[in-house]
Design a protein around this motif. Sequence first.
Motif, PDB file in Angstrom:
ATOM      1  N   GLY A   1      33.569  50.419  49.715  1.00  0.00           N
ATOM      2  CA  GLY A   1      33.015  49.176  50.239  1.00  0.00           C
ATOM      3  C   GLY A   1      34.064  48.086  50.318  1.00  0.00           C
ATOM      4  N   ASP A   2      33.625  46.914  50.721  1.00  0.00           N
ATOM      5  CA  ASP A   2      34.521  45.772  50.890  1.00  0.00           C
ATOM      6  C   ASP A   2      34.512  44.898  49.645  1.00  0.00           C
ATOM      7  OD1 ASP A   2      35.166  46.649  53.417  1.00  0.00           O
ATOM      8  OD2 ASP A   2      33.660  45.415  54.409  1.00  0.00           O
ATOM      9  N   ALA A   3      35.499  44.010  49.553  1.00  0.00           N
ATOM     10  CA  ALA A   3      35.653  43.188  48.357  1.00  0.00           C
ATOM     11  C   ALA A   3      36.151  41.800  48.734  1.00  0.00           C
ATOM     12  CB  ALA A   3      36.628  43.853  47.385  1.00  0.00           C
ATOM     13  N   VAL A   4      36.152  40.921  47.741  1.00  0.00           N
ATOM     14  CA  VAL A   4      36.662  39.562  47.913  1.00  0.00           C
ATOM     15  C   VAL A   4      37.635  39.249  46.777  1.00  0.00           C
ATOM     16  CG1 VAL A   4      34.498  38.784  48.961  1.00  0.00           C
ATOM     17  CG2 VAL A   4      34.879  38.427  46.525  1.00  0.00           C
ATOM     18  N   ALA A   5      38.478  38.272  47.013  1.00  0.00           N
ATOM     19  CA  ALA A   5      39.320  37.711  45.960  1.00  0.00           C
ATOM     20  C   ALA A   5      39.406  36.211  46.206  1.00  0.00           C
ATOM     21  CB  ALA A   5      40.707  38.330  45.958  1.00  0.00           C
ATOM     22  N   VAL A   6      39.429  35.446  45.108  1.00  0.00           N
ATOM     23  CA  VAL A   6      39.425  33.986  45.182  1.00  0.00           C
ATOM     24  C   VAL A   6      40.491  33.442  44.236  1.00  0.00           C
ATOM     25  CG1 VAL A   6      38.031  31.901  44.971  1.00  0.00           C
ATOM     26  CG2 VAL A   6      36.920  34.069  45.448  1.00  0.00           C
ATOM     27  N   LEU A   7      41.221  32.450  44.702  1.00  0.00           N
ATOM     28  CA  LEU A   7      42.171  31.745  43.841  1.00  0.00           C
ATOM     29  C   LEU A   7      41.695  30.298  43.688  1.00  0.00           C
ATOM     30  CD1 LEU A   7      44.788  31.846  42.211  1.00  0.00           C
ATOM     31  CD2 LEU A   7      46.002  31.149  44.288  1.00  0.00           C
ATOM     32  N   PRO A   8      41.037  29.979  42.557  1.00  0.00           N
ATOM     33  CA  PRO A   8      40.646  28.591  42.305  1.00  0.00           C
ATOM     34  C   PRO A   8      41.867  27.762  41.902  1.00  0.00           C
ATOM     35  CG  PRO A   8      39.261  30.150  41.078  1.00  0.00           C
ATOM     36  CD  PRO A   8      40.468  30.886  41.567  1.00  0.00           C
TER      37      PRO A   8
ATOM     38  N   VAL B   1      45.946  26.583  38.379  1.00  0.00           N
ATOM     39  CA  VAL B   1      45.169  27.640  39.033  1.00  0.00           C
ATOM     40  C   VAL B   1      44.489  28.458  37.948  1.00  0.00           C
ATOM     41  CG1 VAL B   1      46.615  27.877  41.090  1.00  0.00           C
ATOM     42  CG2 VAL B   1      47.113  29.257  39.066  1.00  0.00           C
ATOM     43  N   LEU B   2      43.432  29.162  38.334  1.00  0.00           N
ATOM     44  CA  LEU B   2      42.778  30.104  37.428  1.00  0.00           C
ATOM     45  C   LEU B   2      43.152  31.518  37.846  1.00  0.00           C
ATOM     46  CD1 LEU B   2      39.174  28.635  37.030  1.00  0.00           C
ATOM     47  CD2 LEU B   2      40.992  28.696  35.317  1.00  0.00           C
ATOM     48  N   LEU B   3      43.687  32.282  36.902  1.00  0.00           N
ATOM     49  CA  LEU B   3      44.031  33.680  37.107  1.00  0.00           C
ATOM     50  C   LEU B   3      43.342  34.512  36.028  1.00  0.00           C
ATOM     51  CD1 LEU B   3      47.851  33.235  37.736  1.00  0.00           C
ATOM     52  CD2 LEU B   3      46.145  33.828  39.464  1.00  0.00           C
ATOM     53  N   VAL B   4      43.293  35.802  36.238  1.00  0.00           N
ATOM     54  CA  VAL B   4      42.705  36.698  35.241  1.00  0.00           C
ATOM     55  C   VAL B   4      43.670  37.848  34.968  1.00  0.00           C
ATOM     56  CG1 VAL B   4      40.326  36.131  35.878  1.00  0.00           C
ATOM     57  CG2 VAL B   4      41.451  38.070  36.972  1.00  0.00           C
ATOM     58  N   ARG B   5      43.482  38.463  33.788  1.00  0.00           N
ATOM     59  CA  ARG B   5      44.188  39.703  33.460  1.00  0.00           C
ATOM     60  C   ARG B   5      43.194  40.620  32.752  1.00  0.00           C
ATOM     61  NH1 ARG B   5      50.159  39.203  31.188  1.00  0.00           N
ATOM     62  NH2 ARG B   5      49.049  39.019  29.224  1.00  0.00           N
ATOM     63  N   GLN B   6      43.278  41.909  33.067  1.00  0.00           N
ATOM     64  CA  GLN B   6      42.417  42.875  32.403  1.00  0.00           C
ATOM     65  C   GLN B   6      43.067  44.248  32.493  1.00  0.00           C
ATOM     66  OE1 GLN B   6      39.333  42.554  35.942  1.00  0.00           O
ATOM     67  NE2 GLN B   6      38.593  44.057  34.498  1.00  0.00           N
ATOM     68  N   SER B   7      42.622  45.133  31.638  1.00  0.00           N
ATOM     69  CA  SER B   7      43.150  46.490  31.633  1.00  0.00           C
ATOM     70  C   SER B   7      42.791  47.186  32.936  1.00  0.00           C
ATOM     71  CB  SER B   7      42.571  47.253  30.438  1.00  0.00           C
ATOM     72  OG  SER B   7      43.012  48.585  30.456  1.00  0.00           O
TER      73      SER B   7
ATOM     74  N   LEU C   1      40.760  36.233  40.761  1.00  0.00           N
ATOM     75  CA  LEU C   1      39.470  36.845  40.448  1.00  0.00           C
ATOM     76  C   LEU C   1      38.968  37.569  41.689  1.00  0.00           C
ATOM     77  CD1 LEU C   1      36.756  35.008  41.561  1.00  0.00           C
ATOM     78  CD2 LEU C   1      37.965  33.390  40.102  1.00  0.00           C
ATOM     79  N   ALA C   2      38.296  38.693  41.462  1.00  0.00           N
ATOM     80  CA  ALA C   2      37.921  39.538  42.596  1.00  0.00           C
ATOM     81  C   ALA C   2      36.739  40.420  42.243  1.00  0.00           C
ATOM     82  CB  ALA C   2      39.115  40.407  43.019  1.00  0.00           C
TER      83      ALA C   2
ATOM     84  N   ALA D   1      33.301  34.277  40.631  1.00  0.00           N
ATOM     85  CA  ALA D   1      33.935  33.122  39.988  1.00  0.00           C
ATOM     86  C   ALA D   1      33.223  32.749  38.693  1.00  0.00           C
ATOM     87  CB  ALA D   1      33.968  31.936  40.950  1.00  0.00           C
ATOM     88  N   VAL D   2      31.899  32.804  38.707  1.00  0.00           N
ATOM     89  CA  VAL D   2      31.122  32.499  37.501  1.00  0.00           C
ATOM     90  C   VAL D   2      31.298  33.608  36.472  1.00  0.00           C
ATOM     91  CG1 VAL D   2      28.790  32.193  36.590  1.00  0.00           C
ATOM     92  CG2 VAL D   2      29.443  31.061  38.724  1.00  0.00           C
ATOM     93  N   GLU D   3      31.154  34.866  36.908  1.00  0.00           N
ATOM     94  CA  GLU D   3      31.233  35.994  35.975  1.00  0.00           C
ATOM     95  C   GLU D   3      32.607  36.107  35.325  1.00  0.00           C
ATOM     96  OE1 GLU D   3      30.145  39.583  38.022  1.00  0.00           O
ATOM     97  OE2 GLU D   3      28.075  38.916  38.361  1.00  0.00           O
ATOM     98  N   GLU D   4      33.662  36.023  36.134  1.00  0.00           N
ATOM     99  CA  GLU D   4      35.001  36.287  35.618  1.00  0.00           C
ATOM    100  C   GLU D   4      35.667  35.074  34.990  1.00  0.00           C
ATOM    101  OE1 GLU D   4      37.634  38.415  38.197  1.00  0.00           O
ATOM    102  OE2 GLU D   4      36.192  40.034  38.540  1.00  0.00           O
TER     103      GLU D   4
END
Length: 197
Positions: free
Chosen positions: A44-51, A59-65, A82-83, A100-103
Amino acid sequence: MSGSEPGHRIERVETVYQGWGRLLLATLRTPDGSLITRQIEDHGDAVAVLPYDAARGTVLLVRQSRPPLLFRGEPEPVYEALAGRIDPGEDAEGTARREAVEECGVTLGTIDLVGHFFAMPAVSTERLSLYLAPYSLADRTSAGGGLVQDHEDIEVIEMRLDDLWAKGMGALADMKTAILVLALRERLAAQGWPPAA
């Protein structure tokens, strides 16, 4: 090959695996009549956002395994915008707001489309919709961190733009994030950022 000759066409598609995504085996007929097979990954398709907060220069960034990076032996998670995947019944903008809310625990107001991009057109059907979104401290409504039931364990990082610029593009191993950082840099430069003291 002239423009009037037919291109490749799909003759049949078999599902090899189905789970979170699907692995497909496509049989194609080439313009010379040969039959070839190609693997297609479809999730499927996806999104990514850079607040970003231009007033505070963050800026808000994320890191995860990420299992594929662990498999490669990469020592650290990479910085990412975030994506998330667009769920059935959702549109790209709605997914961006939900993620954005979840991550990151941030409620977005205005979000601006940068563009639609195919992540890996040689093997994947995924199309990414990339967004920039201004935010402020008041928009940080929760801690974020992802969904507990999905074991996302997301680290939320508010990074200063000066630090992000200093890291350089080499520190942004994630392609969607690199595109968004370049788009943000261009946008802020056009707005005369940083503002005069």
